[in-house]
Write an enzyme that holds these catalytic residues in place. Structure first.
Site, PDB file in Angstrom:
ATOM      1  N   PRO A  47       0.828  -1.217   0.000  1.00 19.11           N
ATOM      2  CA  PRO A  47       0.000   0.000   0.000  1.00 19.11           C
ATOM      3  C   PRO A  47       0.863   1.268   0.000  1.00 19.11           C
ATOM      4  O   PRO A  47       0.527   2.247  -0.650  1.00 19.11           O
ATOM      5  CB  PRO A  47      -0.801  -0.135   1.302  1.00 19.11           C
ATOM      6  N   TYR A  48       1.997   1.235   0.704  1.00 23.79           N
ATOM      7  CA  TYR A  48       2.920   2.383   0.669  1.00 23.79           C
ATOM      8  C   TYR A  48       3.336   2.681  -0.773  1.00 23.79           C
ATOM      9  O   TYR A  48       3.280   3.823  -1.232  1.00 23.79           O
ATOM     10  CB  TYR A  48       4.163   2.083   1.524  1.00 23.79           C
ATOM     11  N   GLY A  49       3.754   1.638  -1.495  1.00 25.14           N
ATOM     12  CA  GLY A  49       4.186   1.810  -2.882  1.00 25.14           C
ATOM     13  C   GLY A  49       3.074   2.376  -3.754  1.00 25.14           C
ATOM     14  O   GLY A  49       3.330   3.185  -4.658  1.00 25.14           O
TER      15      GLY A  49
END
Ligand code: NAD
Ligand code: UGA
Length: 321
Positions: free
Chosen positions: A146-148
Site C-alpha cells: 500500500p505504501y508503494g
C-alpha cells in the site's frame, strides 16, 4: 536562492536542508513531527540546523498554503511523507493523507505561488518486484505494498501538474537510503542498534532479499542537481549501485562492529519485494548524477554516528517492531 523543504526534520530532509544552507541558500523547513517514530529524534535532526539560513515551521503541509510557509520559493523539495513499507497495511489512511492529499495540496499551492521547480521524493517501491536485472524508469510500475501504491500515485500527481499546468517537476525514485540519522524503523538502524544493547531484530524470510542501498549524501546530491535551473524535468532512479542481500549486510556489520547483530528469524513480510536494483543511466546522462559512496564505507559512517548517540536517543531504536 530560497527553498522550501517539507519533511525537514526527517532523515533525508534534515541532510538536504543542511546541504542547502551550506550552499548559501535560505531554507524554510516545514515538518509536522509526526509520531511514526520519535519526534525526539526529529528534534535532534533539527539541532544540526541551528543558525542562520534556516527557519523551521512546525506544521502539517496540509494546513498551510505556500504563502503561509514563506513563499516565494525558487525550489520546493517535497520530502514529507508517511514512509515505511510494512506498516502500510495497517495504517493506510495515514499513508493516503500524508503521501497523496498533502502532495496535491502542496502542488496546487505551488501553482498559485509561482514556484521555479518542484523536486519530489519518490521511491523504488513504485516498481514492485524487479522483473528485469536492473530497472529503468520506463519499467511498468507494479507496487507490492500500500505504501508503494501511494508513492506511485504521488508521482501521478506530479505528472498531472506538469502536463496540465507546466509545473517544472522532477521525481526522484530513491532506493533504500541509509547513513547517519537513518529512520529507526529501517533495517540498518535496527540491526546496528542491537550491537549497542537493543533487543533482537527479526530477519524477514531467508535474508536473501536484496536492496540497491543508497547512501544519504548521494541522495542529497541528486536533489541538488535536480534543482538546478538547466536540469531536465522527469523521473529518475536514485540507486546506490550497492546491491546486497540482508545476509551480506549482516556479514559486513559483523566485520565493522566486531560482532554479529542480534537477530531472530521471522516469516517473510507482506509487501517486501525480493529485490530492488535500479539503472541510473538517466540520472547520469541528464542530471550528471552518479552514486559515490559504497556500502562498506557508508555503513561504517552510519555505525560511527550511531555509536555517538546518547542512551536516551538510542532507546528509540526499539520503539517499533
Ligand atoms: P522521515 O520519516 O525521516 O521523514 C519524513 C518527514 O516528513 C518526517 O519528519 C515527518 O514528520 C514529516 N511529515 C510527514 N507528513 C507530513 C506532513 N503532512 N506535513 C509535514 N510534515 C510531514 O522519512 P525519510 O526516510 O527521510 O523519507 C523522506 C522521503 O523519502 C519520503 O518521501 C519517503 O517516502 C522517501 N523515501 C525514503 C526512502 C528511504 O529509504 N528512507 C526510500 C525511498 C523513498
Ligand atoms: C525502504 C524505506 O523504508 C521506504 O520508506 C522506502 O520507500 C524504500 O526503502 C524504497 O527504497 O523505496 P525497505 O527496503 O523495506 O524500505 O528498507 P529497510 O526497512 O531498511 O529494509 C531493508 C531490508 O531488510 C528489507 O529486505 C527487509 O525485508 C529487511 N528487514 C527490515 C528485515 O529483515 N528486518 C527488519 O526488521 C527490517
Amino acid at each position: 536562492m530560497r527553498a522550501l523543504v517539507t519533511g525537514a526534520a526527517g532523515f533525508i530532509g534534515s541532510h538536504l536542508s543542511q546541504r542547502l544552507v551550506r550552499e548559501g541558500w535560505e531554507v524554510v523547513g516545514v515538518d509536522a513531527l509526526t509520531g511514526y517514530y520519535s519526534p525526539e529524534l526529529k528534534r535532534r535532526n533539527l539541532a544540526h540546523l541551528d543558525g542562520t539560513g534556516f527557519t523551521f515551521v512546525e506544521a502539517d503541509v496540509l494546513d498551510l498554503s505556500l504563502a503561509e510557509m514563506g513563499a516565494p520559493f525558487d525550489v520546493v523539495f517535497h520530502q514529507a511523507a508517511q514512509p515505511g513499507v510494512r506498516a502500510s497495511w495497517s495504517e493506510f489512511p495515514g499513508y493516503v493523507r500524508h503521501n497523496l492529499v498533502a502532495t496535491q495540496h502542496l502542488l496546487e499551492s505551488c501553482l498559485h505561488s509561482g514556484v521555479g521547480r518542484v523536486v519530489h521524493a519518490s521511491s523504488s517501491s513504485v516498481y514492485g518486484e524487479a522483473l528485469a536485472p536492473r530497472l529503468a524508469e520506463d519499467a511498468l510500475p507494479r507496487p507490492r505494498s500500500p505504501y508503494g501504491v501511494t508513492k506511485r500515485a504521488g508521482e501521478h500527481l506530479i505528472e498531472v501538474y506538469r502536463d496540465n499546468f507546466g509545473l517544472p517537476a522532477v521525481a526522484l525514485r530513491y532506493f533504500t537510503v541509509y547513513g547517519p540519522r537513518q529512520r529507526p524503523d529501517m533495517a540498518f538502524s535496527r540491526l546496528l542498534a542491537t550491537r549497542l544493547g537493543a533487543p533482537p531484530v527479526p530477519i524477514f524470510g531467508d535474508g536473501e532479499q536484496s536492496r540497491d542501498f543508497t547512501y544519504v549524501d548521494d541522495v542529497v546530491e541528486a536533489n541538488w542537481l535536480a534543482a538546478q535551473p538547466g536540469s531536465e524535468p522527469g523521473t529518475y532512479n536514485v540507486a546506490g549501485g550497492s546491491e546486497a542481500t540482508v545476509n551480506e549486510v549482516l556479514k559486513l556489520m559483523t566485520a565493522i562492529t566486531g560482532g554479529a547483530p542480534d537477530t531472530v528469524t521471522q516469516e517473510a513480510a507482506a509487501g517486501d519485494v525480493r529485490r530492488t536494483s535500479g539503472l541510473t543511466d538517466a540520472a547520469r546522462d541528464r542530471l550528471g548524477w552518479s552514486p559515490k559512496v559504497g556500502l562498506e564505507d557508508g555503513l561504517r559512517r552510519q555505525w560511527e554516528w550511531l555509536m555517538g548517540l546518547p542512551a536516551e536517543a538510542l532507546a528509540h531504536y526499539s520503539d517499533r517492531s
